[in-house]
Design a protein around this motif. Structure first.
Motif, PDB file in Angstrom:
ATOM      1  N   GLU A   1       0.900  -1.159  -0.058  1.00  0.00           N
ATOM      2  CA  GLU A   1       0.052  -0.083  -0.025  1.00  0.00           C
ATOM      3  C   GLU A   1       0.809   1.053  -0.011  1.00  0.00           C
ATOM      4  O   GLU A   1       1.857   1.452   0.595  1.00  0.00           O
ATOM      5  CB  GLU A   1      -1.167   0.035   1.224  1.00  0.00           C
ATOM      6  CG  GLU A   1      -0.327  -0.030   2.569  1.00  0.00           C
ATOM      7  CD  GLU A   1      -1.160  -0.235   3.839  1.00  0.00           C
ATOM      8  OE1 GLU A   1      -2.236   0.220   3.482  1.00  0.00           O
ATOM      9  OE2 GLU A   1      -0.635  -0.796   4.707  1.00  0.00           O
TER      10      GLU A   1
ATOM     11  N   PHE B   1       1.058   5.663   0.094  1.00  0.00           N
ATOM     12  CA  PHE B   1       0.022   6.874   0.751  1.00  0.00           C
ATOM     13  C   PHE B   1       0.391   8.126  -0.193  1.00  0.00           C
ATOM     14  O   PHE B   1       1.639   8.360  -0.489  1.00  0.00           O
ATOM     15  CB  PHE B   1       0.331   6.673   1.871  1.00  0.00           C
ATOM     16  CG  PHE B   1       0.086   5.909   2.790  1.00  0.00           C
ATOM     17  CD1 PHE B   1      -1.166   5.157   2.995  1.00  0.00           C
ATOM     18  CD2 PHE B   1       0.867   5.121   3.778  1.00  0.00           C
ATOM     19  CE1 PHE B   1      -1.864   4.077   3.448  1.00  0.00           C
ATOM     20  CE2 PHE B   1       0.510   4.115   4.502  1.00  0.00           C
ATOM     21  CZ  PHE B   1      -0.613   3.352   4.488  1.00  0.00           C
TER      22      PHE B   1
ATOM     23  N   ARG C   1      -4.419   6.431   5.209  1.00  0.00           N
ATOM     24  CA  ARG C   1      -5.535   5.717   4.475  1.00  0.00           C
ATOM     25  C   ARG C   1      -6.571   6.384   4.231  1.00  0.00           C
ATOM     26  O   ARG C   1      -7.452   6.005   3.260  1.00  0.00           O
ATOM     27  CB  ARG C   1      -5.808   4.417   5.204  1.00  0.00           C
ATOM     28  CG  ARG C   1      -4.759   3.359   4.959  1.00  0.00           C
ATOM     29  CD  ARG C   1      -5.138   2.006   6.006  1.00  0.00           C
ATOM     30  NE  ARG C   1      -4.130   0.801   5.818  1.00  0.00           N
ATOM     31  CZ  ARG C   1      -4.253  -0.168   6.570  1.00  0.00           C
ATOM     32  NH1 ARG C   1      -5.105  -0.002   7.454  1.00  0.00           N
ATOM     33  NH2 ARG C   1      -3.518  -1.151   6.091  1.00  0.00           N
TER      34      ARG C   1
ATOM     35  N   TRP D   1      -4.815   6.520  -1.148  1.00  0.00           N
ATOM     36  CA  TRP D   1      -4.383   5.373  -0.683  1.00  0.00           C
ATOM     37  C   TRP D   1      -4.518   4.477  -1.918  1.00  0.00           C
ATOM     38  O   TRP D   1      -5.525   4.114  -2.363  1.00  0.00           O
ATOM     39  CB  TRP D   1      -5.421   4.977   0.420  1.00  0.00           C
ATOM     40  CG  TRP D   1      -5.202   3.676   0.961  1.00  0.00           C
ATOM     41  CD1 TRP D   1      -3.784   2.850   1.097  1.00  0.00           C
ATOM     42  CD2 TRP D   1      -6.063   2.732   1.718  1.00  0.00           C
ATOM     43  NE1 TRP D   1      -4.042   1.732   1.824  1.00  0.00           N
ATOM     44  CE2 TRP D   1      -5.408   1.795   2.104  1.00  0.00           C
ATOM     45  CE3 TRP D   1      -7.474   2.811   2.073  1.00  0.00           C
ATOM     46  CZ2 TRP D   1      -6.039   0.497   2.946  1.00  0.00           C
ATOM     47  CZ3 TRP D   1      -8.011   1.831   2.786  1.00  0.00           C
ATOM     48  CH2 TRP D   1      -7.311   0.838   3.113  1.00  0.00           C
TER      49      TRP D   1
END
Length: 279
Positions: free
Chosen positions: A238, A240, A269, A273
């Motif tokens: 993930e 950001f 998040r 995201w």
């Protein structure tokens, strides 16, 4: 060129105006984050006052940053997989292909690009941006299993979705994700995710194009929830927006907040995201 009407589009289909306007606003600034020069040209080709698509503070920046992050994900995949195909789900009036291929890099010569959206949106898109060589328009709803039929299944594929999965229900996401892994032999799925809290706020941001104010989008608490919907996917990572390089071109207040939020996963998040999965 005569401006094209979009009165026939549904409110859901008109959400393409939100990201388009975000890129227009960003592009008009002296120091744009994305610098999508084609966005203003597209906006000028439709008979619609984008001034009515009010964007709250920070939205143009978020649109620009997530677009840049998705651009990088697509380019990285293509560099590592010769003869790849790029599939843009819910493409709207996205200009990712022109942004990336305008650099005249030889990596794009053997890449085929497939833009998928509702037939009405594809008709508008093709009128504004006639597909060049190796670009293919697919005017089929993602909820129709036939949307993959014209896309090669035996080539490495990067599936990119900017916003679209958040407008589907959990079951609809399960169907779309299943279709991806059933059809394509190997590849990467990359999209911007929403937390459950952010998804509940979706209607407040999209009501400017006619979506119900109480509309609730699809959100997740953890990236592995997507794997629960389709175990054929493997979570990679993930990313950001608060940690993206574009962060350093924001104003001082935004830069300071972003530096703090980048270290606070739960808060990060709620912003831009981006999640990636292998299949």
């Amino acid at each position: 060129m005569k401006s094209l009407t979009i009165d026939h589009l549904t409110p859901l289909q008109k959400t393409l105006l939100i990201t388009l306007n975000g890129r227009v606003v960003d592009g008009a600034r002296s120091r744009p984050l994305l610098g999508d020069t084609k966005a203003a040209e597209l906006a000028g080709g439709i008979d619609y006052d984008l001034g009515t698509v009010k964007l709250t503070s920070g939205v143009p920046e978020a649109v620009a940053i997530r677009s840049a992050m998705l651009d990088r994900a697509v380019e990285s995949f293509v560099r590592g997989h010769s003869g790849a195909v790029v599939v843009e789900l819910g493409c709207g009036l996205e200009t990712r292909r022109s942004r990336l291929t305008s650099r005249d890099d030889p990596i794009w010569r053997d890449v085929d690009w497939y833009d998928v959206d509702f037939p009405e949106v594809i008709e508008l898109r093709d009128a504004l941006m006639p597909p060049p060589d190796r670009a293919h328009s697919v005017g089929v709803s993602l909820l129709d299993p036939s949307w993959t039929e014209t896309i090669p299944a035996d080539r490495p594929a990067v599936i990119v979705a900017d916003g679209v999965l958040g407008f589907l229900s959990e079951e609809e996401n399960r169907q779309v994700l299943g279709r991806i892994t059933d059809h394509f032999a190997e590849g990467l799925l990359v999209f911007n995710a929403y937390t459950k809290f952010t998804a509940r706020m979706n209607g407040r941001f999209t009501k400017v194009v006619g979506m119900p104010e109480d509309f609730r989008g699809f959100g997740i608490a953890d990236p592995k929830e997507i794997v629960a919907l389709n175990p054929a996917l493997t979570f990679i990572d993930e990313q950001f927006g608060d940690a993206a390089p574009e962060r350093d071109r924001l104003n001082l207040a935004y830069r300071l907040l972003a530096r703090v939020f980048a270290k606070w996963r739960g808060q990060a998040r709620r912003g831009v995201w981006i999640v990636r999965y292998r299949f």
